[in-house]
Design an enzyme around this catalytic site. Sequence first.
Site, PDB file in Angstrom:
ATOM      1  N   ARG A 241     -18.130 -14.294 -76.328  1.00 18.61           N
ATOM      2  CA  ARG A 241     -17.422 -15.565 -76.447  1.00 18.61           C
ATOM      3  C   ARG A 241     -17.173 -15.823 -77.917  1.00 18.61           C
ATOM      4  O   ARG A 241     -17.988 -15.450 -78.767  1.00 18.61           O
ATOM      5  CB  ARG A 241     -18.275 -16.733 -75.928  1.00 18.61           C
ATOM      6  CG  ARG A 241     -18.241 -16.949 -74.434  1.00 18.61           C
ATOM      7  CD  ARG A 241     -16.900 -17.522 -73.953  1.00 18.61           C
ATOM      8  NE  ARG A 241     -16.874 -17.709 -72.518  1.00 18.61           N
ATOM      9  CZ  ARG A 241     -16.517 -16.778 -71.619  1.00 18.61           C
ATOM     10  NH1 ARG A 241     -16.144 -15.571 -72.017  1.00 18.61           N
ATOM     11  NH2 ARG A 241     -16.516 -17.049 -70.329  1.00 18.61           N
ATOM     12  N   GLU A 270     -10.140 -20.125 -79.624  1.00 14.22           N
ATOM     13  CA  GLU A 270      -9.008 -19.422 -79.019  1.00 14.22           C
ATOM     14  C   GLU A 270      -8.216 -20.341 -78.085  1.00 14.22           C
ATOM     15  O   GLU A 270      -8.802 -21.280 -77.541  1.00 14.22           O
ATOM     16  CB  GLU A 270      -9.503 -18.173 -78.258  1.00 14.22           C
ATOM     17  CG  GLU A 270     -10.401 -18.478 -77.067  1.00 14.22           C
ATOM     18  CD  GLU A 270     -10.966 -17.202 -76.427  1.00 14.22           C
ATOM     19  OE1 GLU A 270     -11.545 -16.347 -77.135  1.00 14.22           O
ATOM     20  OE2 GLU A 270     -10.816 -17.078 -75.194  1.00 14.22           O
ATOM     21  N   HIS A 288      -8.451 -11.957 -75.225  1.00 15.30           N
ATOM     22  CA  HIS A 288      -9.423 -12.250 -74.162  1.00 15.30           C
ATOM     23  C   HIS A 288      -8.995 -11.605 -72.830  1.00 15.30           C
ATOM     24  O   HIS A 288      -8.770 -12.305 -71.829  1.00 15.30           O
ATOM     25  CB  HIS A 288      -9.602 -13.774 -74.006  1.00 15.30           C
ATOM     26  CG  HIS A 288     -10.901 -14.147 -73.352  1.00 15.30           C
ATOM     27  ND1 HIS A 288     -11.575 -15.303 -73.607  1.00 15.30           N
ATOM     28  CD2 HIS A 288     -11.657 -13.491 -72.426  1.00 15.30           C
ATOM     29  CE1 HIS A 288     -12.675 -15.368 -72.872  1.00 15.30           C
ATOM     30  NE2 HIS A 288     -12.753 -14.258 -72.143  1.00 15.30           N
TER      31      HIS A 288
HETATM   32  C1  8YV Z   1     -12.228 -14.531 -67.958  1.00 16.40           C
HETATM   33  C2  8YV Z   1     -14.481 -14.109 -69.073  1.00 16.40           C
HETATM   34  O1  8YV Z   1     -11.021 -13.875 -67.918  1.00 16.40           O
HETATM   35  O2  8YV Z   1     -15.545 -13.906 -66.997  1.00 16.40           O
HETATM   36  C3  8YV Z   1     -15.604 -14.344 -68.143  1.00 16.40           C
HETATM   37  O3  8YV Z   1     -16.596 -14.963 -68.564  1.00 16.40           O
HETATM   38  O4  8YV Z   1     -14.596 -14.331 -70.212  1.00 16.40           O
HETATM   39  C4  8YV Z   1     -13.190 -13.562 -68.579  1.00 16.40           C
HETATM   40  O5  8YV Z   1     -13.438 -12.545 -67.667  1.00 16.40           O
HETATM   41  C5  8YV Z   1     -12.020 -15.861 -68.623  1.00 16.40           C
HETATM   42  O6  8YV Z   1     -13.181 -16.550 -68.861  1.00 16.40           O
HETATM   43  C6  8YV Z   1     -11.092 -16.733 -67.784  1.00 16.40           C
HETATM   44  O7  8YV Z   1     -11.747 -17.473 -66.814  1.00 16.40           O
END
Ligand code: 8YV
Length: 334
Positions: A241, A270, A288
């Site tokens: 993150r 972001e 991402h």
């Molecule tokens: C998602 C992610 O695409 O699953 C997660 O925690 O970071 C990604 O796979 C993003 O969070 C959108 O919901």
Amino acid sequence: MSRRAAVLVARGVFPEVLERLVQHFDVEANADDSVWPAAELSARLLGKAGVFTTGSERIDAELLDAHPQLRAVCNMAVGYNNIDLDACTARGVLVSNTPDVLTETTADFGFALMMAAARRITEGEHFLRAGQWTKWSFDMLAGAEVHGTRLGVLGMGRIGQAIARRGALGFGMPVIYHNRSRLDPAIEQQLGARWVGKAELLREADHLVIVVPYSPQSHHLIGAAELAQMKPGATLTNIARGGVVDDAALAQALRDRRIAAAGLDVFEGEPSVHPDLLTLPNVVLTPHIASASIATRLAMANLAADNLIAALGCGPQAGRPPTALNPQVLAAQP
Ligand code: 8YV
């Protein structure tokens, strides 16, 4: 009057997943996939029993207090730092995420990003496209070795372990890791992974991959002081993150060649990206997308839908959402 529960799908989603929800609920969808500001999200939640969210929706105590009718928040992501889980639990709101279905896909991407940074793949592509490739040179775009070098994993959950497996079994990399809790020794042995303190991880890793969940405790876990401990030839890859790494400090370290290169799929604030990162050649930047294979995104969306359907008492798993984070709240719901 309709007796079906009303749900909100807060972002765009696969039509077939929306169709599944429509079979059970009165669905308000987000046809143009806008990222709704908090006030608009709140307005649209009026009268909704459940919400299908992604990482871009913030679900906090204030929002929950404005919507006492809300019973389920089902996130299409494994990470759920956008949701105040304790506040949901305190108010009897079920929360779910989408673990497992994205593990291998996300690990593939993390490994690819690490390799791209180490072997200067995007830098090479930009060089070629810019017409700068006019001759072969002995050190042209020579990067860091990958196979046989030491892989460091910060955060050894499901995705961390899948990355370690790729490094150990596919690339002959000795693996060191740091995590709050140590893995079972049998799993450590399978992965060829050794637990080390954070300082040793930083000092000894040739390639550091960061896979810790974001929380106030992991905010800026990697900042200037940590980057200063890394090997000058090392790479850093963040697929966890934004905010786990101090992006300004990382940009400075990359500019000063304190470390060789970085691969970043996530950023503080972001979709804005620290402007200094955009100017540096030795960082690979992606928006991402670590879980973004079509099959995996569909599996994530279906799992979030399974949770929402079950949490609101419908479908074959009624009352038993498969990946609930606080299943105890269901027992207390009327
Ligand atoms: C998602 C992610 O695409 O699953 C997660 O925690 O970071 C990604 O796979 C993003 O969070 C959108 O919901």
